[in-house]
Design an enzyme around this catalytic site. Structure first.
Site, short mmCIF file in Angstrom:
data_model
loop_
_atom_site.label_atom_id
_atom_site.label_comp_id
_atom_site.label_asym_id
_atom_site.label_seq_id
_atom_site.Cartn_x
_atom_site.Cartn_y
_atom_site.Cartn_z
N HIS A 75 26.27 2.68 35.13
CA HIS A 75 25.28 3.74 35.23
C HIS A 75 25.89 5.01 34.65
CE1 HIS A 75 23.58 1.27 38.77
NE2 HIS A 75 22.81 1.09 37.71
N HIS A 102 31.58 2.28 40.83
CA HIS A 102 30.36 3.09 40.83
C HIS A 102 30.54 4.31 41.74
CE1 HIS A 102 27.38 0.21 38.97
NE2 HIS A 102 28.40 -0.60 39.22
N GLU A 152 27.41 8.11 36.67
CA GLU A 152 28.42 7.86 37.70
C GLU A 152 29.80 8.04 37.07
OE1 GLU A 152 27.44 4.12 39.53
OE2 GLU A 152 25.37 4.74 39.91
N GLU A 182 31.75 1.17 45.47
CA GLU A 182 31.13 2.50 45.52
C GLU A 182 32.17 3.49 46.05
OE1 GLU A 182 28.16 3.28 44.48
OE2 GLU A 182 27.25 1.29 44.20
#
Length: 343
Positions: free
Chosen positions: A70, A165, A73, A229
Site C-alpha cells: 500500500h 504494513h 504505508e 502491522e
C-alpha cells in the site's frame, strides 16, 4: 568499485531510485559488491541479493521482505531502504539470500493506498480476474508472484516472508501480525520469538486462505509468512523511526545470520487471537454498524449486530469479539473488516 552508483544510477538510495522510476520499465541489472555479494535489480523496487559462495548461512534460510504494497504505508519502506543503504556501505555482511520488495511505487509517489485496485487483494491469482484486466496493479501482482516463485526455486532453504504494513486506523495494540491460514499448520516457536524480538506482541491466526501477498507466499510457496502491522499510516518524512527500531534490528540480525537474542522483559509474551468472521461488502444494501473512527481491537459484547444486509446479519455471540481493519469504503465482494476473539 562499489555497485552503489550503478545500482541506483543518479539517485541517492534505493527509495529515491524507486520513486524516480516508479512507472519505468527498467532492464534487469546485476552488479556485485566488493565482498562478492551479488545483487539483481529485477525491476523497479525489487532487489534479489545473494551472499558470495562459501559464506556461511548459519540459520539456513532465505527471506522475502516486502513493504509499500500500500503506497501510503511509508515507515516500513523507510526501514527497508535504511537496511539496504547499510549493506551497500559495508556496515554488515549478508548471510542469507534476500528478496526485497517495494510493492507499489506509483501509489508511493502519489501518497495513496492504491491507484486503481488494492494490490493486497490481487495475489493467489486474483490478478487474473476480468475486472482487473489491463490494470497496472494486476500486472504488478503477477510480476511479484513470479519473482517470489523464482526466488523460492533458487533458494530451497527454509523460506520466510514478512510483508510489512502500517494501519489506516489507530490501534489499541500498535504492532500485530497476521498468520495466513494453511490447513494443519502451526506457528513455529522461532517465528513467535522473531515477532517478539521485533516488538510485535500480538498475533492473529487467519481462518481461511485469501488473496493477500502473505497468503500467496504461504500457500503457493510453503513459506512461513506474516503480514506485519507496525503502527499508523504517515507520509514519507513524518514517521518517528524510533518506533520501528524493533523490526529494523530484528531484520538486520536475520540478514546477518545471527541467532535470536534473549527475550526482553517487556516483550516476552505473544497474545494470540483467531479470526472468527470475515466481513464482506455483500452489495445487498449492505449496512456496517461500526463507526468510522473506531480503533483496531475495539471489543464488542455478545448481542452486538456488526453488519446486516437485505438477507442476513452478523451478531456477536456467546463471548466478546473485537474488530480489526474496519473499512466500509471497499468495493462489493471485498473485505470490510475481521472479527476476532482471544484464544
Amino acid at each position: 568499485m562499489s555497485a552503489y552508483p550503478d545500482l541506483f544510477e543518479s539517485s541517492s538510495d534505493w527509495l529515491s531510485h524507486t520513486l524516480t522510476n516508479a512507472t519505468a520499465d527498467l532492464p534487469e541489472f546485476k552488479p556485485t559488491l566488493t565482498d562478492g555479494t551479488r545483487i539483481s535489480r529485477k525491476s523497479v523496487g525489487v532487489l534479489h541479493l545473494t551472499p558470495p559462495a562459501g559464506r556461511a548461512n548459519p540459520n539456513q534460510e532465505a527471506l522475502i521482505v516486502s513493504a509499500g504494497i500500500h503506497g501510503n504505508e511509508t515507515a516500513p519502506v523507510e526501514v527497508l531502504n535504511a537496511l539496504v543503504s547499510e549493506l551497500l556501505k559495508g556496515e554488515w555482511l549478508l548471510a542469507c539470500p534476500l528478496l526485497l520488495i517495494l510493492g507499489n511505487p506509483p501509489a508511493m509517489v502519489a501518497g495513496e493506498r492504491f491507484l486503481d485496485a488494492n494490490l493486497n487483494r490481487l495475489f493467489n491469482g486474483a490478478h487474473g480476474k476480468h475486472e482487473y484486466a489491463d490494470l497496472p496493479e494486476a500486472a504488478r501482482a503477477q510480476f511479484l508472484e513470479e519473482a517470489c516463485r523464482q526466488f523460492a526455486m533458487a533458494h530451497p532453504q527454509a523460506l520466510s516472508h514478512y510483508d510489512l504494513h502500517t494501519a489506516i486506523r489507530p490501534s489499541r495494540r500498535e504492532k500485530f501480525a497476521l498468520y495466513p491460514f494453511v490447513e494443519g499448520r502451526q506457528v513455529p516457536e522461532g517465528q513467535c520469538d522473531f515477532l517478539l524480538e521485533a516488538e510485535v506482541e500480538t498475533l492473529l491466526l487467519q481462518h481461511k486462505a485469501g488473496t493477500t501477498f502473505s497468503s500467496f507466499s504461504s500457500s503457493a510457496l510453503g513459506a512461513e509468512s506474516f503480514t506485519v502491522e507496525l503502527g499508523k499510516v504517515r507520509p514519507f518524512g513524518e514517521n518517528d523511526l524510533q518506533r520501528f527500531e524493533g523490526i529494523k534490528k530484528a531484520l538486520r540480525r536475520r540478514f546477518c545470520g545471527k541467532p535470536c537474542s534473549a527475550k526482553q522483559a517487556q516483550f516476552d509474551h505473544l497474545t494470540v487471537f483467531e479470526v472468527v468472521h470475515e466481513i464482506l461488502n455483500t452489495g445487498k444494501n449492505f449496512r456496517f454498524h461500526i463507526p468510522d473512527d473506531v480503533a483496531n481491537f475495539t471489543e464488542y459484547p455478545p448481542g452486538t449486530v456488526i453488519w446486516e444486509d437485505d438477507d442476513t446479519y452478523y451478531q456477536v455471540e456467546r463471548s466478546p469479539q473485537a474488530i480489526v481493519f474496519p473499512n466500509r469504503d471497499v468495493p462489493v465482494g471485498q473485505r470490510v473488516g475481521l472479527m476476532i476473539k482471544s484464544r
